[in-house]
Design a protein around this motif. Sequence first.
Motif, short mmCIF file in Angstrom:
data_model
loop_
_atom_site.label_atom_id
_atom_site.label_comp_id
_atom_site.label_asym_id
_atom_site.label_seq_id
_atom_site.Cartn_x
_atom_site.Cartn_y
_atom_site.Cartn_z
N LEU A 56 0.78 -1.01 -0.05
CA LEU A 56 -0.28 -0.06 0.27
C LEU A 56 0.76 1.22 -0.19
CD1 LEU A 56 -2.64 1.29 0.39
CD2 LEU A 56 -2.70 0.80 3.23
N GLU A 57 0.63 1.90 -0.98
CA GLU A 57 1.51 3.38 -1.28
C GLU A 57 0.59 4.13 -0.50
OE1 GLU A 57 5.27 4.71 -2.02
OE2 GLU A 57 4.83 2.48 -2.41
N ILE A 58 0.72 5.81 0.54
CA ILE A 58 -0.16 5.96 0.75
C ILE A 58 0.94 7.43 0.56
CG2 ILE A 58 -1.58 7.00 2.98
CD1 ILE A 58 -1.23 4.41 4.22
N GLY A 59 -0.16 8.35 -0.66
CA GLY A 59 0.52 9.57 -0.55
C GLY A 59 1.73 9.41 -1.65
N SER A 60 0.61 8.84 -3.19
CA SER A 60 1.78 8.52 -4.28
C SER A 60 2.49 9.99 -5.10
CB SER A 60 1.30 7.36 -5.06
OG SER A 60 -0.24 7.66 -5.52
N GLY A 61 1.89 10.99 -4.75
CA GLY A 61 2.22 12.06 -5.36
C GLY A 61 2.28 12.13 -6.93
N MET A 62 2.66 12.73 -7.77
CA MET A 62 2.51 12.45 -9.11
C MET A 62 3.22 11.09 -9.61
SD MET A 62 1.73 14.95 -10.39
CE MET A 62 2.13 15.17 -12.15
N GLY A 63 3.51 9.57 -8.96
CA GLY A 63 3.39 8.42 -9.39
C GLY A 63 4.77 7.69 -9.98
N LEU A 79 -0.99 -0.81 -4.16
CA LEU A 79 -2.03 0.02 -4.07
C LEU A 79 -1.66 1.56 -4.11
CD1 LEU A 79 -4.85 0.06 -4.68
CD2 LEU A 79 -5.49 -1.03 -1.93
N ALA A 80 -2.00 2.39 -5.13
CA ALA A 80 -1.51 3.88 -4.85
C ALA A 80 -2.71 4.36 -4.65
CB ALA A 80 -0.53 4.06 -6.09
N VAL A 81 -2.57 5.48 -3.62
CA VAL A 81 -3.73 6.13 -3.44
C VAL A 81 -3.35 7.75 -2.88
CG1 VAL A 81 -5.28 6.60 -1.05
CG2 VAL A 81 -4.66 4.23 -1.72
N GLU A 82 -4.96 8.29 -3.64
CA GLU A 82 -3.85 9.85 -3.17
C GLU A 82 -4.77 10.54 -3.77
OE1 GLU A 82 -2.31 13.44 -4.09
OE2 GLU A 82 -0.96 11.22 -3.67
N VAL A 83 -5.12 11.67 -3.96
CA VAL A 83 -6.42 12.90 -3.62
C VAL A 83 -5.91 13.89 -4.11
CG1 VAL A 83 -6.88 12.65 -0.96
CG2 VAL A 83 -5.55 13.98 -1.79
N PHE A 84 -4.37 14.27 -5.05
CA PHE A 84 -4.54 15.19 -5.85
C PHE A 84 -4.41 14.28 -6.87
CE2 PHE A 84 -0.95 17.93 -7.54
CZ PHE A 84 -1.60 18.71 -7.40
N VAL A 105 -4.52 1.83 -8.51
CA VAL A 105 -4.71 4.02 -8.00
C VAL A 105 -6.18 3.86 -7.07
CG1 VAL A 105 -5.00 5.72 -8.48
CG2 VAL A 105 -3.27 4.20 -10.04
N ALA A 106 -5.93 4.13 -6.40
CA ALA A 106 -6.89 4.77 -5.56
C ALA A 106 -7.42 5.94 -5.16
CB ALA A 106 -7.15 3.64 -4.20
N ALA A 107 -8.50 7.00 -5.55
CA ALA A 107 -8.50 7.99 -5.01
C ALA A 107 -8.99 8.22 -3.91
CB ALA A 107 -9.11 8.91 -6.53
N GLY A 108 -8.23 9.15 -3.09
CA GLY A 108 -9.38 9.10 -1.54
C GLY A 108 -8.48 9.30 -0.66
N ASP A 109 -9.26 9.69 0.12
CA ASP A 109 -8.47 9.31 1.49
C ASP A 109 -8.24 7.95 2.20
OD1 ASP A 109 -7.94 9.55 3.96
OD2 ASP A 109 -9.60 10.35 4.92
N ALA A 110 -6.40 7.73 2.29
CA ALA A 110 -6.12 6.39 2.35
C ALA A 110 -6.54 6.08 3.99
CB ALA A 110 -4.52 6.96 2.24
N LEU A 111 -6.62 6.91 4.90
CA LEU A 111 -7.40 5.99 6.11
C LEU A 111 -8.76 5.46 6.04
CD1 LEU A 111 -6.04 9.23 8.81
CD2 LEU A 111 -5.35 6.70 8.63
N GLU A 112 -9.58 5.95 4.93
CA GLU A 112 -11.30 5.50 4.96
C GLU A 112 -10.54 4.40 4.30
OE1 GLU A 112 -14.72 6.52 6.08
OE2 GLU A 112 -12.82 8.13 7.37
#
Length: 222
Positions: A56-63, A79-84, A105-112
């Motif tokens: 799990l990659e939390i906050g993958s930035g530009m990837g 599994l990369a998670v990012e909100v930007f 790729v997951a779009a949203g809040d990693a803690l959720e």
Amino acid sequence: MAVHQTKITTFYPRRGRVSGRHEDALERLLPRLGFRIPGPALDLTALFGRQAPVVLEIGSGMGDATVAMAAADPGRDYLAVEVFPPGLGNLLATVEEAGLGNVRVAAGDALELVRHMLPADSLDAVHIYFPDPWPKARHHKRRLIQRVNVTLLVSRLRPGGVLHLATDWAHYAEQMLEVLNADPTLSGGVIERPLSRPVTKFEARALAAGSSVTDLVYTRLS
């Protein structure tokens, strides 16, 4: 392992400019290579189309770092998670261009995602590289690395799984050490940057500006 919930947001709700390439990738590739948070509980084997260890990659930035690590580590799924949105779009486009099958790729809040969508003991590793430092003292409660969040993250690691953090803020590194060392289910500490973690553009700028970077690696004992 008991897990408590927190409602505090740990990231800025930024949007930024989404280029045509990134917008196309979000619209075309996210339904195929990822999903939005919140959502139903995940079946990781179904998500990746195989049974393999998951990072799990939390906050993958530009990837860029995620793609480099996944390409060099084909035996594990990422599994990369990012909100930007620009970061999400760039990651999706780059994954397609590289022909990688082991990135989702997951779009949203990693803690959720971790709290409601991932089963216990399901992850081989959790990477959190350069999380928002929230430098003002009154905002420290928004930092991702807090005892309650670490307890949650560790509950999703398999025994023997690895939590790898990196930060260029010395004060945040001290807080990370304090929180992680207080968890009796973890063992580890500060290490030299492993070659498996690429130096990102963000990190290179921080180093050029004279900042030092701290890597911390901890293993779940039980």
